[in-house]
Each structure stands twice: as structure tokens, then as C-alpha cells.
Design an enzyme around this catalytic site. Structure first.
Site, PDB file in Angstrom:
ATOM      1  N   ASP A   1     -11.220   2.002  -2.392  1.00  0.00           N
ATOM      2  CA  ASP A   1     -11.714   1.692  -1.051  1.00  0.00           C
ATOM      3  C   ASP A   1     -13.231   1.730  -1.033  1.00  0.00           C
ATOM      4  O   ASP A   1     -13.858   1.393  -0.020  1.00  0.00           O
ATOM      5  CB  ASP A   1     -11.156   2.682  -0.025  1.00  0.00           C
ATOM      6  CG  ASP A   1      -9.747   2.300   0.392  1.00  0.00           C
ATOM      7  OD1 ASP A   1      -9.304   1.187   0.055  1.00  0.00           O
ATOM      8  OD2 ASP A   1      -9.076   3.121   1.047  1.00  0.00           O
TER       9      ASP A   1
ATOM     10  N   ASP B   1       0.828  -1.206   0.000  1.00  0.00           N
ATOM     11  CA  ASP B   1       0.000   0.000   0.000  1.00  0.00           C
ATOM     12  C   ASP B   1       0.868   1.264   0.000  1.00  0.00           C
ATOM     13  O   ASP B   1       2.057   1.220   0.346  1.00  0.00           O
ATOM     14  CB  ASP B   1      -0.882  -0.029   1.264  1.00  0.00           C
ATOM     15  CG  ASP B   1      -2.225   0.652   1.051  1.00  0.00           C
ATOM     16  OD1 ASP B   1      -2.347   1.457   0.115  1.00  0.00           O
ATOM     17  OD2 ASP B   1      -3.153   0.386   1.851  1.00  0.00           O
TER      18      ASP B   1
HETATM   19  C1  GLA Z   1      -5.805   1.832   2.352  1.00  0.00           C
HETATM   20  C2  GLA Z   1      -6.256   0.656   1.496  1.00  0.00           C
HETATM   21  C3  GLA Z   1      -7.240  -0.189   2.272  1.00  0.00           C
HETATM   22  C4  GLA Z   1      -6.634  -0.642   3.569  1.00  0.00           C
HETATM   23  C5  GLA Z   1      -6.171   0.566   4.371  1.00  0.00           C
HETATM   24  C6  GLA Z   1      -5.408   0.146   5.602  1.00  0.00           C
HETATM   25  O1  GLA Z   1      -6.826   2.749   2.513  1.00  0.00           O
HETATM   26  O2  GLA Z   1      -6.804   1.078   0.289  1.00  0.00           O
HETATM   27  O3  GLA Z   1      -7.637  -1.299   1.501  1.00  0.00           O
HETATM   28  O4  GLA Z   1      -5.561  -1.507   3.311  1.00  0.00           O
HETATM   29  O5  GLA Z   1      -5.306   1.392   3.594  1.00  0.00           O
HETATM   30  O6  GLA Z   1      -5.012   1.225   6.351  1.00  0.00           O
END
Ligand code: GLA
Length: 712
Positions: free
Chosen positions: A531, A461
Site C-alpha cells: 500500500d 484482497d
Molecule cells: C487494502 C489494499 C488496498 C485497497 C484497500 C481497500 O489495503 O491493499 O490496495 O484495496 O485494501 O480497502
């Protein structure tokens, strides 16, 4: 069909006033198309043609359409591809032909280098084109080499400058923001420059993906008409400049963003731009996408010919609120439901500053003793005992100021001196241009994988973009090289991870779709598009990305948002997974989840490896339909989503890609209460829209399996 399409390029090139006719210098050929460059008598190199190869002008009649790599400072006064200042202060560059070479890399790929040189200075530019024959894709980039005795300052350095001439131009962009990615907006270009860009440096695609469609003369159409697709294989800031000039010529200049990114090109240290990946289709965006998907699976992704696993992620199930016992219960539920992988998300690390929310702990990668007294190793043991493969989330490029890492190395964070700290999602970016930082960031994933050989999956990420873009490592005169050098280091890290741990599958994530390009994806198997997992929104997001990326790349997870049947039907058209607390599922829901997973296992080879046909656009009507067909057309899966109540709308859908002569058994799946009656029908009738798919209410959907009956 092909013969009938008179490409705009041809019609207009021949009527253009750029008359001097030449023989082709270089013809890049793919299955359907050709791109031709020619040389003027004074040695300058021009685009002559890009379109269907069936419509190529006759030998000796190639027009000199537009300079192939126009440079600033000389006689060119539009948006340049290249702008440099030579060692003696001369701000102009005039490139002339030196030589060219075409090599066959293998039976499908041909690589052409055209070497140009400034007519006075020992400054060289090589235009590099890779033509992927079967997939109709042309990858273009440029290499700059300075053989002057002092550095040359480089201010603009496009990957490609592509001309087009038509009556009008329609450009589609893919814009958005966090939770709202890949929205398609088409507009008619007007005189002047329209720029699509990102200056955000890292997580650079949060507001806009480096993707566009360009349709000459009329808006892009799914099944007919001309369209050029373009995407830059580069995760940093980018710029696509569409300039319609006074003669209505369009020049598209694409590449890494030159904004505040100039650098000194040292003698004999060549610099190569990212690749611009272009596909031309004379049969609409559908064919263009199918070519991108074929290319992506073969060349753009890791293991693009391998089925992706169905995974359960704990993010939306627990967020930061979990412990060892909770996770083990989820492992068991995942196993019982038929998942093939459990992915532990954010929140498993940090002790002095526990990662119990997004404010603290990022950077301190020791497991949290309270939540996980037996560590990651203990989780791996339990997952192995239960028999569910295990994956884990990392964010190796970032740090919370509230962390031991930041307390020890505040200078590792990207930041400008004399400015107050500017955090986004409470975090800072670690300066990967510093080798000590790069080694640290690399070791986070590498150590996890070495110490826990049971781990088989990584989610990587990156949750913020650059502000205050300063590096305490780079010297003052190299500050503008930050984004460039950061990405060199990032790709080195990703490459090393992929090579050192070839058996590990990897998901690319950047707070959703903040990093969606084919360069980063070349180290990954899939990406997290958004998300936002609300299925109605996901239909649009998946539709947008599907223009460039195959279904297997799009991680599509069912969550609590949306009704479970609709959510599954939406997610099953990509790479299915779930973010869900299975312990909280009702008995009925659990049974549905189990059977949907079993259905997906049966059909996913068609979805993930098949050929996509987008049938009904969610942008045009209150429903959406798409289908996948396998290579020999013996199986197909159709997805239909009703997005608004529409009791009287027509329900007929013309299918595509089937064998017209075959008879198909048609069966609605993923439901115990099918709306469709099982039946048999000929491929030709299905493709003539003779069958109705009668959904009427918002948030209803159907998945239909078509199986060709053995011919008698
Ligand atoms: C980002 C990702 C999510 C999750 C969060 C964790 O927003 O897109 O899928 O992994 O971080 O903090």
C-alpha cells in the site's frame, strides 16, 4: 566462469567426515545443476550433493552427507523434518528406503518419488522432487501415508530438509510490515537455530515473505558466487529453520509452520506438504532471479507469457468517497489517457451498513444504492459505452462485525469462545473450513462475474491475519487443523474461480504484500506489493520482490506521492498502473501521463517478458539501476533512479545482457528534456561501463531505450 567456480558443496562434502562413499541412488538434473541422494547400507537415504553438475563427484564416491528427511525421536537430535506419534504411543520414526521412481512429465520436467517406510510401522513417507531442467528449479515436497490401523499424530512435517557445508553461511531474509514490505537483510548465521517464520495463519506474509537467499562462505553477490534461493509455495504460516550445528553443518528445514498445527493422520488418507522451490546459482543472485522469473512465467503464474494491461484504480484517487457519476468521469479520463482497464476498489457495497469507511459493510455484497443507483451493471454499461474494460475489488474471506452478514452468522467468523472479539482493521475472518461459508465466499465473486459479463478483472484482497484462531465448525480435536483446512478451502475457491472464469485476469492483494507466494499466485496474474506507493520506497520493495517474482507480477501504481516523472519511471519498471484522480490532473500532467502510457505500451514487452539485470543496488549507493533485455538482445530498457543528491558520485554504469558485437542506438525516453544525448555505442563498450548516466539530484531518474542497429 562455470568451470572456475569450485562449489562449497563439493569442496566441503569431500573433506567432510561423513565418509562412506556410495553410488547415487537418484540424481536430479537440471541444465546447470545436480542434486544427488544416496542410500546407506542400512537403507537410510542421504543428501550427497547439490551444486553445479560440472563438479559432481566421481561415480561411487558420493559422500553420505546428511539424512534426507530426518525424523524426531530416534537417533536424530536436531530440528527434525518429521515428528509423529504412532498409534501405540511410540514417538520415534526411522525411515528406510523402499523404492523409487523417476518419470518424465514432459521434455522439461522430471518427477522423482522416493518411497521410505518406517522400519517397523506401516507408516510411509514419499520424498517428491520435480526438477525443471531449463529453469534450474527443484520443487520438493513430502507425502505422508499412514497404513497403521489407527490415526498417527503428526506434529512436524517439513517440505524439505536441505543440508549445506561451508566455512560460513550468509542468509538474507525479506521482512517488513504493512506499507514497508520485502526489506532485505543479510546476516552471517551463527551456531544454533535462526528461525524465519510467520504464525499469523492468514495474510501470513504481512511481516515476512516466505523467501530467503543463502550464500555459502561470503555474502550473496549479484553477479558471482554461489547462492541458493528458497521460497515456499504456501500462503499460510511458514517456518524456515537454519540450524548451524557443532560441526558447522547447516541444515535448512522449510515448510508450513508446525506451530499449533498438529493433526491426526487417518489411515489411508495421504497428506502432502506444500512445495519448497529452490534454485541454486553459481553465478550470483542475478542468475538465480532470472531462473525464478523464467520458471514463474512458464509455470508459476497464470498466462505468464501474456502482456499485462495498464490499469487505473480509484483507491488512492477517491478512497470510499465516490458515486456513479464520479466513476463514469474517471472511466472517460482513463480512456482518454490510454489506460486499458478501470479497477473499482473498495466501497461499492453495503446498504444497511454502507461501506463508507473500513468500519462497516464488509460481507454485504449488494451494491450501495445511494452511491451506485444503477448498480454494478450500470457501471459496466457506462464503461462499455466509453470503451474501457472494467474490473472490481472483492474481499471474499472477511466480514465487519458491523454488517448484516455478521448479524445473521456471527458463528461464521474465526474466533475463540469465551474471549472478547479481537478485530483488526475492524474486521474478522470468515471460517472457510465451514462448507457453507466457503460456498458463500465463492459466490461473491462468481455471482458478480455471472451477473456482469463485462467485468474482466478481479482484485482479491484479504486484510487481516488470525488471532483467537478458533472455528465453531471444526470439532474440538480438529481445532489445530484450522490454518491447514482454511487454505485447502481457499485454494479450492481460487482454483474454481480461475477455471470457471478463465478469461478474467486477477490481482492478488492482502493489504499490500501479505500473501506473496507461488501457490496463491498460480491462480493469479499479478500481485499488489504494498500500500506504500511512495516511489522512493517502492524502489526497495520492487527490488526485494524482484529476486523471486518477474516484473509482470508486480502491480506498480503511480499516485500523488512523489513527483510524477520519477513515479512513472519507477512504476514503468514493473506492471504500470495508476491510482489517481485524473480530473484533478493539471493539463501538463495529463499530457505527461498520456505520453508515459504510450511509451510504456511500446516498451512493456521488454519489461514484462524480458530478462532482468539488476545493475546498481539501492542498498549499496544513493542510486539504483536495473535493465531488461529481450530474448534476441535486440532491445533493452534501462532504468536509473537517483535517490540522494550526489553531485560528485560516479555515473558510469556497466550494462549487462547485451550483444557485445551489436551497435545500439541509445535514446532517453519518457521525457521532453532528455539529459542524455542520443548516440550509438557497441554492446561490449556499454557492458564495460563506458557510458555515464549523469543524474545528480534526489528524485531524478531516466529511462533509456537501447535498440540494436541492423548489422551491416
Ligand atoms: C487494502 C489494499 C488496498 C485497497 C484497500 C481497500 O489495503 O491493499 O490496495 O484495496 O485494501 O480497502
Amino acid at each position: 566462469m562455470i568451470q572456475k567456480v569450485l562449489t562449497a558443496a563439493v569442496v566441503l562434502l569431500l573433506t567432510t567426515t561423513f565418509t562412506q562413499a556410495q553410488d547415487a541412488l537418484v540424481t536430479l538434473e537440471t541444465k546447470d545443476n545436480a542434486l544427488v541422494l544416496s542410500k546407506r547400507n542400512d537403507g537410510r537415504v542421504f543428501y550427497s550433493y547439490y551444486g553445479l553438475k560440472d563438479n559432481l563427484p566421481e561415480k561411487g564416491k558420493f559422500p553420505l552427507f546428511w539424512e534426507a528427511y530426518p525424523c524426531a525421536g530416534g537417533d536424530y537430535v536436531k530440528e527434525p523434518a518429521l515428528r509423529v506419534v504412532h498409534a501405540d504411543g511410540n514417538t520415534s520414526t526411522v525411515l528406510v528406503y523402499q523404492s523409487h521412481e523417476t518419470k518424465k512429465i514432459d521434455e522439461n520436467i522430471t518427477e522423482t518419488h522416493i518411497l521410505l517406510k518406517d522400519e517397523y510401522y506401516p507408516f510411509f513417507v514419499t520424498l517428491i522432487f520435480k526438477a525443471y531442467y531449463r529453469e534450474n528449479l527443484i520443487a520438493a515436497c513430502t507425502e505422508l501415508a499412514n497404513r497403521e490401523d489407527k490415526p498417527v499424530m503428526v506434529y512436524q512435517y517439513a517440505s524439505q530438509s536441505m543440508p549445506l557445508r561451508a566455512n560460513s553461511y550468509y542468509m538474507t531474509q525479506f521482512h517488513g510490515t504493512h506499507n514497508n514490505e520485502a526489506n532485505m537483510v543479510e546476516e552471517k548465521l551463527t551456531p544454533g537455530i535462526k528461525v524465519l517464520d510467520s504464525k499469523r495463519g492468514i495474510r501470513a506474509h504481512e511481516m515476512r515473505s516466505p523467501l530467503f537467499l543463502l550464500a555459502p562462505n561470503q555474502g550473496a553477490n549479484e553477479n558471482q558466487g554461489e547462492v541458493y534461493g528458497g521460497t515456499l509455495a504456501w500462503s499460510g504460516s511458514f517456518q524456515f529453520a537454519f540450524e548451524v550445528d557443532e560441526r558447522n553443518t547447516l541444515i535448512v528445514t522449510s515448510g508450513a509452520h508446525p506451530f499449533a498445527s498438529h493433526f491426526a493422520l487417518e489411515p489411508n488418507k495421504p497428506f502432502r506438504t506444500p512445495e519448497m522451490l529452490t534454485i541454486y546459482s553459481a553465478e550470483g543472485t542475478g542468475k538465480m532471479s532470472r531462473d525464478y522469473h523464467a520458471w514463474g512465467r512458464k509455470y508459476g503464474l497464470r498466462e505468464g507469457n501474456q502482456i499485462r494491461s495498464i490499469l487505473l484504480n480509484n483507491w488512492e484517487a477517491t478512497y470510499f468517497n465516490f458515486d456513479h457519476d464520479k466513476l463514469v468521469k474517471l472511466f472517460q479520463g482513463a480512456k482518454d489517457a490510454g489506460f486499458e482497464l478501470f479497477l473499482l476498489d473498495d466501497g461499492w457495497f453495503g446498504n444497511k451498513h454502507p461501506r463508507n469507511n473500513d468500519k462497516a459493510g464488509l460481507g454485504d455484497w449488494a451494491h450501495n444504492e445511494k452511491k451506485l443507483p444503477r448498480g454494478v451493471a450500470g457501471l459496466c454499461e457506462e464503461a462499455e459505452r466509453i470503451g474501457i474494460p472494467f474490473g472490481i475489488w472483492v474481499e471474499p474471506e472477511m466480514v465487519n462485525p458491523q454488517s448484516e452478514l455478521y448479524e445473521t452468522h456471527p458463528d461464521w467468523a474465526i474466533h475463540q469462545p469465551h474471549r472478547s472479539l479481537h478485530v483488526l482493521r475492524n474486521q474478522m475472518i470468515l471460517d472457510q473450513t465451514n462448507p457453507a461459508v466457503k460456498d458463500f465466499s465463492y459466490s461473491i465473486t462468481a455471482d458478480l462475474l455471472k451477473n456482469n459479463p463485462y467485468i474482466s478483472f478481479i482484485k482479491w484482497d484479504a486484510n487481516r491475519y488470525i488471532t483467537n484462531g478458533g472455528s465453531s465448525y471444526l470439532s474440538p480435536e480438529k481445532q489445530s487443523e484450522l490454518v491447514w483446512r482454511y487454505h485447502e478451502a481457499l485454494y479450492e475457491m481460487m482454483d474454481k474461480t480461475a477455471k470457471e472464469f478463465p478469461h478474467i485476469r486477477m490481482m492478488l492483494c492482502s493489504g499490500g504484500g501479505g500473501r506473496t507466494d507461488y501457490k496463491a499466485l498460480s491462480y493469479f496474474h499479478e500481485f499488489w506489493p504494498s500500500d506504500n506507493t511512495e516511489p522512493m520506497k517502492r524502489i526497495f520493495i520492487q527490488w526485494g520482490y524482484s529476486h523471486f517474482f518477474p516484473a509482470m507480477t508486480q502491480a506498480a501504481h503511480v499516485t500523488k506521492r512523489g513527483n510524477i516523472k520519477f513515479s512513472f519511471d519507477v512504476a514503468m519498471s514493473c506492471r504500470l498502473g495508476m491510482d489517481y484522480d485524473l480530473e484533478k490532473a493539471s493539463k501538463e500532467d495529463f499530457e505527461f501521463i498520456k505520453s508515459a502510457i504510450a511509451e510504456y505500451k511500446r516498451i512493456r514487452d521488454v519489461v514484462q517478458l524480458g530478462v532482468l539485470y539488476r545493475l546498481v543496488s539501492p542498498y549499496d549507493s544513493p542510486r539504483c539501476a536495473l535493465m531488461y533485455v529481450n530474448d534476441d538482445k535486440s532491445r533493452a530498457i534501462l532504468f536509473v533512479y537517483q535517490m540522494e543528491d550526489d553531485p560528485n558520485g560516479t555515473k558510469l554504469i556497466s550494462l549487462q545482457g547485451l550483444n557485445p558485437d551489436a551497435t545500439y542506438q541509445i535514446r532517453e525516453i519518457n521525457t521532453s528534456k532528455p539529459v542524455l544525448q542520443e548516440r550509438q555505442m557497441k554492446g561490449s563498450d556499454l557492458m564495460r561501463g563506458q557510458m555515464a548516466f549523469p543524474l545528480q539530484q534526489r528524485s531524478t531518474s531516466m529511462v533509456v531505450e537501447l535498440t540494436a542497429l541492423p548489422s551491416r
